[in-house]
Write a protein that holds these residues in place. Structure first.
Motif, PDB file in Angstrom:
ATOM      1  N   LEU A  79      38.290  22.827 -38.458  1.00  0.00           N
ATOM      2  CA  LEU A  79      38.977  21.526 -38.395  1.00  0.00           C
ATOM      3  C   LEU A  79      37.997  20.397 -38.665  1.00  0.00           C
ATOM      4  N   TRP A  80      36.836  20.507 -38.039  1.00  0.00           N
ATOM      5  CA  TRP A  80      35.845  19.448 -38.194  1.00  0.00           C
ATOM      6  C   TRP A  80      35.364  19.329 -39.638  1.00  0.00           C
ATOM      7  N   THR A  81      35.177  20.464 -40.304  1.00  0.00           N
ATOM      8  CA  THR A  81      34.610  20.439 -41.653  1.00  0.00           C
ATOM      9  C   THR A  81      35.577  19.844 -42.679  1.00  0.00           C
ATOM     10  N   LEU A  82      36.871  19.962 -42.430  1.00  0.00           N
ATOM     11  CA  LEU A  82      37.855  19.338 -43.330  1.00  0.00           C
ATOM     12  C   LEU A  82      37.663  17.820 -43.361  1.00  0.00           C
ATOM     13  N   SER A  83      38.087  17.192 -44.433  1.00  0.00           N
ATOM     14  CA  SER A  83      38.085  15.727 -44.448  1.00  0.00           C
ATOM     15  C   SER A  83      39.176  15.258 -43.481  1.00  0.00           C
ATOM     16  N   PRO A  84      39.079  14.022 -42.960  1.00  0.00           N
ATOM     17  CA  PRO A  84      40.095  13.550 -42.011  1.00  0.00           C
ATOM     18  C   PRO A  84      41.525  13.676 -42.553  1.00  0.00           C
ATOM     19  N   ALA A  85      41.728  13.372 -43.838  1.00  0.00           N
ATOM     20  CA  ALA A  85      43.087  13.440 -44.386  1.00  0.00           C
ATOM     21  C   ALA A  85      43.567  14.882 -44.491  1.00  0.00           C
ATOM     22  N   GLU A  86      42.689  15.777 -44.954  1.00  0.00           N
ATOM     23  CA  GLU A  86      43.060  17.198 -45.044  1.00  0.00           C
ATOM     24  C   GLU A  86      43.340  17.760 -43.657  1.00  0.00           C
ATOM     25  N   ARG A  87      42.510  17.354 -42.691  1.00  0.00           N
ATOM     26  CA  ARG A  87      42.658  17.856 -41.330  1.00  0.00           C
ATOM     27  C   ARG A  87      44.005  17.418 -40.747  1.00  0.00           C
ATOM     28  N   ASP A  88      44.337  16.141 -40.928  1.00  0.00           N
ATOM     29  CA  ASP A  88      45.626  15.669 -40.424  1.00  0.00           C
ATOM     30  C   ASP A  88      46.779  16.400 -41.118  1.00  0.00           C
ATOM     31  N   ALA A  89      46.657  16.584 -42.433  1.00  0.00           N
ATOM     32  CA  ALA A  89      47.711  17.292 -43.163  1.00  0.00           C
ATOM     33  C   ALA A  89      47.856  18.710 -42.617  1.00  0.00           C
ATOM     34  N   TYR A  90      46.724  19.356 -42.354  1.00  0.00           N
ATOM     35  CA  TYR A  90      46.742  20.724 -41.824  1.00  0.00           C
ATOM     36  C   TYR A  90      47.413  20.765 -40.441  1.00  0.00           C
ATOM     37  N   LEU A  91      47.003  19.857 -39.570  1.00  0.00           N
ATOM     38  CA  LEU A  91      47.570  19.815 -38.209  1.00  0.00           C
ATOM     39  C   LEU A  91      49.062  19.504 -38.250  1.00  0.00           C
ATOM     40  N   LEU A  92      49.443  18.602 -39.148  1.00  0.00           N
ATOM     41  CA  LEU A  92      50.861  18.239 -39.265  1.00  0.00           C
ATOM     42  C   LEU A  92      51.680  19.415 -39.787  1.00  0.00           C
ATOM     43  N   ASN A  93      51.131  20.113 -40.759  1.00  0.00           N
ATOM     44  CA  ASN A  93      51.868  21.258 -41.299  1.00  0.00           C
ATOM     45  C   ASN A  93      52.053  22.325 -40.228  1.00  0.00           C
ATOM     46  N   GLU A  94      50.975  22.586 -39.499  1.00  0.00           N
ATOM     47  CA  GLU A  94      51.030  23.548 -38.401  1.00  0.00           C
ATOM     48  C   GLU A  94      52.116  23.126 -37.396  1.00  0.00           C
ATOM     49  N   ALA A  95      52.187  21.829 -37.146  1.00  0.00           N
ATOM     50  CA  ALA A  95      53.116  21.303 -36.140  1.00  0.00           C
ATOM     51  C   ALA A  95      54.573  21.392 -36.578  1.00  0.00           C
ATOM     52  N   THR A  96      54.808  21.631 -37.874  1.00  0.00           N
ATOM     53  CA  THR A  96      56.197  21.758 -38.325  1.00  0.00           C
ATOM     54  C   THR A  96      56.590  23.225 -38.520  1.00  0.00           C
ATOM     55  N   LYS A  97      55.632  24.143 -38.282  1.00  0.00           N
ATOM     56  CA  LYS A  97      55.951  25.568 -38.428  1.00  0.00           C
ATOM     57  C   LYS A  97      56.477  26.121 -37.113  1.00  0.00           C
ATOM     58  N   ARG A  98      57.358  27.097 -37.245  1.00  0.00           N
ATOM     59  CA  ARG A  98      58.068  27.536 -36.048  1.00  0.00           C
ATOM     60  C   ARG A  98      57.136  27.926 -34.882  1.00  0.00           C
ATOM     61  N   LEU A  99      56.202  28.824 -35.141  1.00  0.00           N
ATOM     62  CA  LEU A  99      55.407  29.358 -34.032  1.00  0.00           C
ATOM     63  C   LEU A  99      54.399  28.372 -33.466  1.00  0.00           C
ATOM     64  N   THR A 100      54.026  27.401 -34.266  1.00  0.00           N
ATOM     65  CA  THR A 100      53.028  26.434 -33.804  1.00  0.00           C
ATOM     66  C   THR A 100      53.621  25.028 -33.741  1.00  0.00           C
ATOM     67  N   SER A 101      54.937  24.950 -33.723  1.00  0.00           N
ATOM     68  CA  SER A 101      55.578  23.643 -33.822  1.00  0.00           C
ATOM     69  C   SER A 101      55.236  22.757 -32.629  1.00  0.00           C
ATOM     70  N   SER A 102      55.027  21.489 -32.908  1.00  0.00           N
ATOM     71  CA  SER A 102      54.690  20.557 -31.840  1.00  0.00           C
ATOM     72  C   SER A 102      55.090  19.143 -32.215  1.00  0.00           C
ATOM     73  N   ASN A 103      56.109  18.635 -31.558  1.00  0.00           N
ATOM     74  CA  ASN A 103      56.478  17.242 -31.775  1.00  0.00           C
ATOM     75  C   ASN A 103      55.353  16.314 -31.312  1.00  0.00           C
ATOM     76  N   TRP A 104      54.563  16.789 -30.363  1.00  0.00           N
ATOM     77  CA  TRP A 104      53.481  15.969 -29.811  1.00  0.00           C
ATOM     78  C   TRP A 104      52.404  15.685 -30.837  1.00  0.00           C
ATOM     79  N   VAL A 105      52.028  16.728 -31.570  1.00  0.00           N
ATOM     80  CA  VAL A 105      50.981  16.543 -32.578  1.00  0.00           C
ATOM     81  C   VAL A 105      51.483  15.601 -33.675  1.00  0.00           C
ATOM     82  N   ILE A 106      52.738  15.770 -34.086  1.00  0.00           N
ATOM     83  CA  ILE A 106      53.311  14.901 -35.122  1.00  0.00           C
ATOM     84  C   ILE A 106      53.253  13.448 -34.650  1.00  0.00           C
TER      85      ILE A 106
END
Lengths: 316, 316
Positions: A79-106
C-alpha cells in the motif's frame, strides 16, 4: 504535518533499486533493508524507484514485493509503495467488492482527500479497473447508503476559503430542522454535506453549534446501532476534523479484542505523508499514550517496524 | 468532424491582436475583421491572442469585445472566444441562475462532453465562480430534476471501449422493467444512465432494442408534456447519438415562430470545433436543406456571418 522522515541525502533511484533487488536475493528476504529504503522515501521518490527498477530488471517492484513478503507487513509495504492516487483507487475498489466491502473506507477517502486528490484517485481507478469509481460504488450500494456515498465520491468541492455567512446560517437551520425531525436521509441534508466546500461547511457547523448549543455530530449520535447514521456522523467528522476521525479509527483499531490491522495499515500508509503528526497529537491527547507506544504494544516484527518507521519513529 | 476553418498560414498572435485593436478603433467597429480573425482560429490560437492582447494593451480582449459589439453577434463572439472549458462553465452558471435557468443546458453539457472536458469545465467553474458546479446545480433544482442532473454533472465516466455484455443484458432488462412500470425516476434507472460508460450504455441500448423491439427513447416519448421525461429522453439521446440531439436543437431553434438565437449560438459555438460536420450531415438528412441555408434564411447581418463562418462557410 507529515510524519514521513526522508534522509537529508537520498541515494540515487538506481542505488535504491539495486539495494531492493539485493534484499530479495538468496535465502530469505532482508526486510530491514526494505523498510530502511521504502519507508523513508516520499511519493515522488518511490515512483522513481519503481520506474528505475522496472527499467533495470524488467520486473515490477510491486510484484516482487508481493512475492517476497507476507501477511500484514506485505500489505503495509505494498500500500505504501503505491502512489497516493493508485493506493486510494486500490482501497476504493477493494471496498466495493463483496468480501472486502466497506462503506467506511469509501466514505473516509471521499471526505478526507483534497478535491484534486480525490479526482486523481478517480483517474487512477479508470486506468486500473477500466471503469469508473462511481459506477462501482453505485452498483454495490443501495438505498440510503447509495444516496449518501455516490454524491460524496463524485464531489469536486470548491477549495477556496471564501465563506457565505448568510448561506451558512440558512443551511445550519436546514440541517437542524432535518436532524430534529430524524430525517437523516433527507435530500437537502445530503445536498449540503456532499456539495459545499469544507470552509463553507465549517461555518455552517459553527453556526449550528452557536445557534442550537450542540455540535452537529453529537445530535447525530442518538442511535448508535444505526449504520447509516454512524456513517453520516463520520462523514461530518471527516469533513470538519479529519485528524479526530483518524484518531478514532486508530483507537478502535488498536483497542479491544485483537487489533484491526487493515484499519491500522490503511490509516498509517495513507496519512504518513499528509497529516500524521496532527493525528499523533490527537492520539496522545485522547489516550494519554503516544501512538508509537500503542502500536508497539499491539503489533510485532517487521509489520511493527514498518508502521513505526512511517509514523516517524527513529532516524531516517 | 470540426467545421472550423483555420487558414494554412496563420498570422502571429501579436498581428491578430493588433488587427483586433484596429477593428475597435475610431468611429464604428470593423465587425468583418473581427469575424475574419476570431472565427478562423482554434482554441489554442484564440488563447494566445487573448494573452498577447492583454500583454500588449493591458486590456482584456473579452471586455473590449463586450463593449464594442452588441446583441446576438456579441454573444456569439464572446462565447466563441472563451476557451471550451470557460465557455461550458459560463453556460452552466447561466443555466443555474434564476432568470436564465435551464435544465436543458445543464443536461446537454453534462451528457455530450468527454469526461475530461466535463471535468475541465468543473475546474473552470471553481476558478471563475468560487464554488463548485454541483453545489449550484443541486441548490437550484429540486425533486426528480435534482436526482437526475446532479449525478450527470458530477460523472467522470470511463471512456474505454470495453463492454461487459452480461451487464448490458442485465441492465437493459432493468431499464425496460422500470420504463414499463413508468418508474422514470427510479434510482436504478438513474444509476445506469448516470454512471456507465458511453460504450457500455450503447451496448445496453442495443440490447434493449433487440430484446424489446423498440428504441429506448421511443418508449420514453409517451407523455410529451412531462418536462422530466423529456429531459431523461434527451439525456439518452445525448449519450447515444449527440449529433442527432444537436440537429434537433438546431431544427427547433430555427423553425417555428421566430428563431431561438440562444440555442443556435450555443450549439454553433460549442460544436464548431468538435463535431459540427456530423451535425450538418444529420441536419441535411432530416430537413432536406443544408444547415447553412437554413441559418442564412433565419438570421442576418454580422450574426449570420459569424455563424456561417463557424460552420465552415466560405474560405478561412
Amino acid at each position: 504535518m507529515a510524519s514521513l522522515k526522508v534522509p537529508t541525502s537520498v541515494p540515487e533511484p538506481y542505488e535504491d533499486a539495486e539495494q531492493l533487488k539485493k534484499a530479495f536475493a538468496g535465502w530469505g528476504t532482508n526486510e530491514a533493508l526494505i523498510i530502511q529504503i521504502l519507508a523513508h522515501r516520499n511519493a515522488a521518490q518511490r515512483k522513481l524507484i519503481r520506474e528505475t527498477y522496472a527499467a533495470a530488471y524488467g520486473e515490477d517492484l510491486l510484484k516482487d514485493l508481493d512475492a517476497e513478503l507476507s501477511s500484514n507487513f506485505q500489505r503495509a509495504v505494498l500500500l505504501w509503495t503505491l502512489s497516493p492516487a493508485e493506493r486510494d483507487a486500490y482501497l476504493l475498489n477493494e471496498a466495493t467488492k463483496r468480501l472486502t466491502s466497506s462503506n467506511w473506507v469509501i466514505l473516509e477517502i471521499a471526505c478526507t482527500r483534497s478535491s484534486d486528490d480525490l479526482f486523481k484517485a478517480r483517474q487512477a481507478y479508470h486506468a486500473r479497473y477500466k471503469k469508473s469509481l462511481e459506477e462501482d460504488v453505485a452498483y454495490h450500494t443501495t438505498g440510503d447508503f447509495r444516496k449518501l456515498l455516490v454524491p460524496l465520491v463524485t464531489a469536486f468541492r470548491y477549495e477556496g476559503e471564501e465563506v457565505n455567512m448568510t448561506l451558512a446560517r440558512k443551511e445550519a437551520n436546514i440541517l437542524h430542522e432535518k436532524i430534529s425531525d430524524k430525517a437523516y436521509n433527507d435530500e437537502e441534508l445530503i445536498r449540503i454535506i456532499s456539495t459545499r466546500s469544507k470552509a463553507q461547511l465549517n461555518a455552517t457547523f459553527n453556526h449550528y453549534l452557536d445557534q442550537h448549543g450542540c455540535e452537529i455530530n453529537k445530535d447525530l449520535e442518538t442511535d448508535s446501532d444505526d449504520e447509516y447514521l454512524k456513517l453520516l456522523s463520520a462523514a461530518i467528522e471527516c469533513l470538519k476534523t479529519p485528524e479526530k476521525y483518524f484518531e478514532k479509527v486508530l483507537r478502535l483499531g488498536i483497542k479491544g479484542t485483537g487489533t484491526d490491522e487493515w484499519d491500522l495499515t490503511r490509516v498509517v500508509t495513507t496519512r504518513a505523508e499528509v497529516d500524521m503528526e496532527r493525528i499523533k497529537e490527537e492520539y496522545q491527547k485522547r489516550n494519554s499514550v503516544p501512538l508509537d507506544r500503542a502500536i508497539a504494544g499491539d503489533t510485532s516484527g517487521d509489520y511493527e517496524r514498518m508502521l513505526l518507521a512511517l509514523i516517524g519513529h527513529g532516524d531516517a
